[in-house]
Design an enzyme around this catalytic site. Structure first.
Site, PDB file in Angstrom:
ATOM      1  N   ASP A  36      19.633 -27.505  -9.584  1.00  0.00           N
ATOM      2  CA  ASP A  36      18.225 -27.630  -9.192  1.00  0.00           C
ATOM      3  C   ASP A  36      18.023 -28.986  -8.535  1.00  0.00           C
ATOM      4  O   ASP A  36      18.734 -29.947  -8.831  1.00  0.00           O
ATOM      5  CB  ASP A  36      17.304 -27.477 -10.413  1.00  0.00           C
ATOM      6  N   ASP A  59      20.746 -30.006  -3.919  1.00  0.00           N
ATOM      7  CA  ASP A  59      19.814 -29.621  -2.861  1.00  0.00           C
ATOM      8  C   ASP A  59      20.455 -28.463  -2.117  1.00  0.00           C
ATOM      9  O   ASP A  59      21.470 -28.623  -1.437  1.00  0.00           O
ATOM     10  CB  ASP A  59      19.552 -30.791  -1.911  1.00  0.00           C
ATOM     11  N   VAL A  60      19.848 -27.320  -2.260  1.00  0.00           N
ATOM     12  CA  VAL A  60      20.468 -26.099  -1.743  1.00  0.00           C
ATOM     13  C   VAL A  60      20.486 -26.063  -0.203  1.00  0.00           C
ATOM     14  O   VAL A  60      21.165 -25.232   0.393  1.00  0.00           O
ATOM     15  CB  VAL A  60      19.762 -24.879  -2.390  1.00  0.00           C
ATOM     16  N   TYR A 162       7.906 -16.780   5.697  1.00  0.00           N
ATOM     17  CA  TYR A 162       8.466 -16.444   4.379  1.00  0.00           C
ATOM     18  C   TYR A 162       9.034 -15.017   4.388  1.00  0.00           C
ATOM     19  O   TYR A 162      10.149 -14.771   3.908  1.00  0.00           O
ATOM     20  CB  TYR A 162       7.367 -16.600   3.331  1.00  0.00           C
TER      21      TYR A 162
HETATM   22  N1  LIG Z   1       7.077 -16.092  -8.687  1.00  0.00           N
HETATM   23  C1  LIG Z   1       6.874 -15.063  -7.885  1.00  0.00           C
HETATM   24  O1  LIG Z   1       5.851 -14.357  -7.968  1.00  0.00           O
HETATM   25  C2  LIG Z   1       7.903 -14.716  -6.845  1.00  0.00           C
HETATM   26  C3  LIG Z   1       7.764 -13.499  -6.176  1.00  0.00           C
HETATM   27  C4  LIG Z   1       8.686 -13.142  -5.209  1.00  0.00           C
HETATM   28  C5  LIG Z   1       9.750 -13.957  -4.945  1.00  0.00           C
HETATM   29  N2  LIG Z   1       9.867 -15.154  -5.615  1.00  0.00           N
HETATM   30  C6  LIG Z   1      11.008 -15.994  -5.270  1.00  0.00           C
HETATM   31  O2  LIG Z   1      11.741 -16.346  -6.421  1.00  0.00           O
HETATM   32  C7  LIG Z   1      12.410 -17.578  -6.212  1.00  0.00           C
HETATM   33  C8  LIG Z   1      12.197 -18.480  -7.401  1.00  0.00           C
HETATM   34  O3  LIG Z   1      10.849 -18.651  -7.587  1.00  0.00           O
HETATM   35  P1  LIG Z   1      10.157 -19.030  -8.982  1.00  0.00           P
HETATM   36  O4  LIG Z   1       8.940 -18.188  -9.030  1.00  0.00           O
HETATM   37  O5  LIG Z   1      11.119 -19.006 -10.102  1.00  0.00           O
HETATM   38  O6  LIG Z   1       9.711 -20.529  -8.624  1.00  0.00           O
HETATM   39  P2  LIG Z   1       9.732 -21.874  -9.474  1.00  0.00           P
HETATM   40  O7  LIG Z   1       8.897 -22.819  -8.690  1.00  0.00           O
HETATM   41  O8  LIG Z   1       9.371 -21.619 -10.903  1.00  0.00           O
HETATM   42  O9  LIG Z   1      11.258 -22.341  -9.435  1.00  0.00           O
HETATM   43  C9  LIG Z   1      11.905 -22.739  -8.257  1.00  0.00           C
HETATM   44  C10 LIG Z   1      12.932 -23.817  -8.611  1.00  0.00           C
HETATM   45  O10 LIG Z   1      13.663 -24.118  -7.404  1.00  0.00           O
HETATM   46  C11 LIG Z   1      13.861 -25.522  -7.345  1.00  0.00           C
HETATM   47  N3  LIG Z   1      14.094 -25.938  -5.952  1.00  0.00           N
HETATM   48  C12 LIG Z   1      13.174 -26.101  -4.969  1.00  0.00           C
HETATM   49  N4  LIG Z   1      13.773 -26.519  -3.827  1.00  0.00           N
HETATM   50  C13 LIG Z   1      15.102 -26.625  -4.109  1.00  0.00           C
HETATM   51  C14 LIG Z   1      16.231 -27.025  -3.353  1.00  0.00           C
HETATM   52  N5  LIG Z   1      16.125 -27.407  -2.068  1.00  0.00           N
HETATM   53  N6  LIG Z   1      17.444 -27.024  -3.951  1.00  0.00           N
HETATM   54  C15 LIG Z   1      17.578 -26.643  -5.253  1.00  0.00           C
HETATM   55  N7  LIG Z   1      16.535 -26.254  -6.028  1.00  0.00           N
HETATM   56  C16 LIG Z   1      15.309 -26.257  -5.464  1.00  0.00           C
HETATM   57  C17 LIG Z   1      12.591 -26.120  -7.954  1.00  0.00           C
HETATM   58  O11 LIG Z   1      12.812 -27.446  -8.398  1.00  0.00           O
HETATM   59  C18 LIG Z   1      12.297 -25.147  -9.083  1.00  0.00           C
HETATM   60  O12 LIG Z   1      12.894 -25.552 -10.303  1.00  0.00           O
HETATM   61  C19 LIG Z   1      11.888 -18.120  -4.868  1.00  0.00           C
HETATM   62  O13 LIG Z   1      12.846 -17.794  -3.871  1.00  0.00           O
HETATM   63  C20 LIG Z   1      10.630 -17.318  -4.638  1.00  0.00           C
HETATM   64  O14 LIG Z   1      10.357 -17.158  -3.265  1.00  0.00           O
HETATM   65  C21 LIG Z   1       8.974 -15.558  -6.555  1.00  0.00           C
END
Ligand SMILES: NC(=O)c1ccc[n+]([C@@H]2O[C@H](COP(=O)([O-])OP(=O)(O)OC[C@H]3O[C@@H](n4cnc5c(N)ncnc54)[C@H](O)[C@@H]3O)[C@@H](O)[C@H]2O)c1
Length: 259
Positions: A36, A59-60, A162
């Site tokens: 992360d 950093d991904v 997106y």
């Molecule tokens: N929550 C929803 O409703 C939802 C719905 C559809 C898709 N998604 C997708 O699910 C995925 C995860 O989302 P989530 O809801 O768990 O979000 P979240 O914000 O809870 O977690 C995302 C994590 O990614 C980390 N992160 C951000 N940029 C980064 C980088 N450059 N390198 C490494 N880590 C990084 C953040 O620090 C965070 O811990 C995302 O791709 C999001 O688009 C989420």
């Protein structure tokens, strides 16, 4: 595939989906590497799991950073599971704003970079690492689980960047599975609907449920991140799931305006 005794790397493991998945896979006996960007969240997630779980600041969007994290994950034992569930922010809204200003191209590129390009980069580097492991019974070496969104199929107003990034993740699923089949590696994608995670910023859970819950046919609520984690675990365990995108959305279809 047997989770017990495998190592799982979870990109975005400090977040909602990643954290829940890391905890579930750990309970099922995997060694966990949390990747992360956020040191506080990532370290907290690894500490909560305990049992030798590590956090690697990653950093991904940076290839060296991913490669470094994979090398650390491999030190825990045979790397067989990669879950890609990092965040990264949205685009710049409408293709043309109400005031006539076009969508920022820079913002479009950034969204493609953080979601689509980064997911491919992890997929190829993790697959090369998984390919180094001994095959299990049935010839399987491991599985990669990527995260799209239902916006890949029914993106709303303001979601062009997106939705394009997520559609790219959907599109790579089958060809990646075909490429990696000879190596005994499966590739699956989860396309979530709306889940109660940190992705929605500071809005309260009650307000989020009130906004989104009624549009979900059943159950009429937002998803629990552990329901994503449950599917991730099931994907790991079922060797015949491959090359497919699974919507996990309670039947929700986004409309033009989202809900
Ligand atoms: N929550 C929803 O409703 C939802 C719905 C559809 C898709 N998604 C997708 O699910 C995925 C995860 O989302 P989530 O809801 O768990 O979000 P979240 O914000 O809870 O977690 C995302 C994590 O990614 C980390 N992160 C951000 N940029 C980064 C980088 N450059 N390198 C490494 N880590 C990084 C953040 O620090 C965070 O811990 C995302 O791709 C999001 O688009 C989420």
């Amino acid at each position: 595939m047997i989770i017990e005794g495998s190592t799982a790397m979870v990109v975005g493991g400090g977040g909602g989906f990643g954290g829940a998945t890391a905890r579930r896979l750990a309970k099922a006996g995997a060694k966990i590497a949390i990747l992360d960007l956020d040191e506080e969240k990532g370290a907290a997630s690894a500490a909560e799991i305990g049992d030798g779980a590590i956090f690697v600041k990653t950093d991904v969007t940076d290839e060296d950073s991913i490669a470094n994290a994979i090398a650390h994950a491999q030190e825990l034992g045979p790397l067989r599971i990669a879950v890609v569930a990092h965040g990264g922010g949205g685009g710049d809204g409408r293709v043309v704003h109400r005031d006539g200003r076009p969508h920022s191209f820079e913002a479009f590129r950034r969204v493609i970079d953080v979601f689509l390009n980064a997911t491919f980069n992890v997929t190829r580097l993790a697959a090369a690492a998984i390919a180094e492991t001994e095959p299990l019974d049935g010839g399987e070496r491991g599985v990669i689980i990527n995260t799209a969104s239902i916006a890949a199929f029914d993106g709303s107003v303001g979601q062009a960047a997106y939705a394009a990034a997520k559609a790219g993740i959907v599109g790579m699923t089958l060809p990646a599975a075909r490429d990696l089949g000879p190596l005994g590696i499966r590739v699956m994608t989860i396309a979530p609907g709306v889940f109660l995670t940190g992705a929605y910023g500071k809005v309260s859970p009650e307000d989020l449920q009130a906004q989104w819950g009624p549009s979900v046919p059943f159950p009429s609520r937002m998803g629990d991140p552990d329901e994503y984690a449950l599917l991730a675990q099931q994907i790991c365990e079922n060797p015949y799931l491959n090359g497919e995108v699974v919507r996990l959305d309670g039947g929700l279809r986004f409309t033009k305006r989202g809900t």
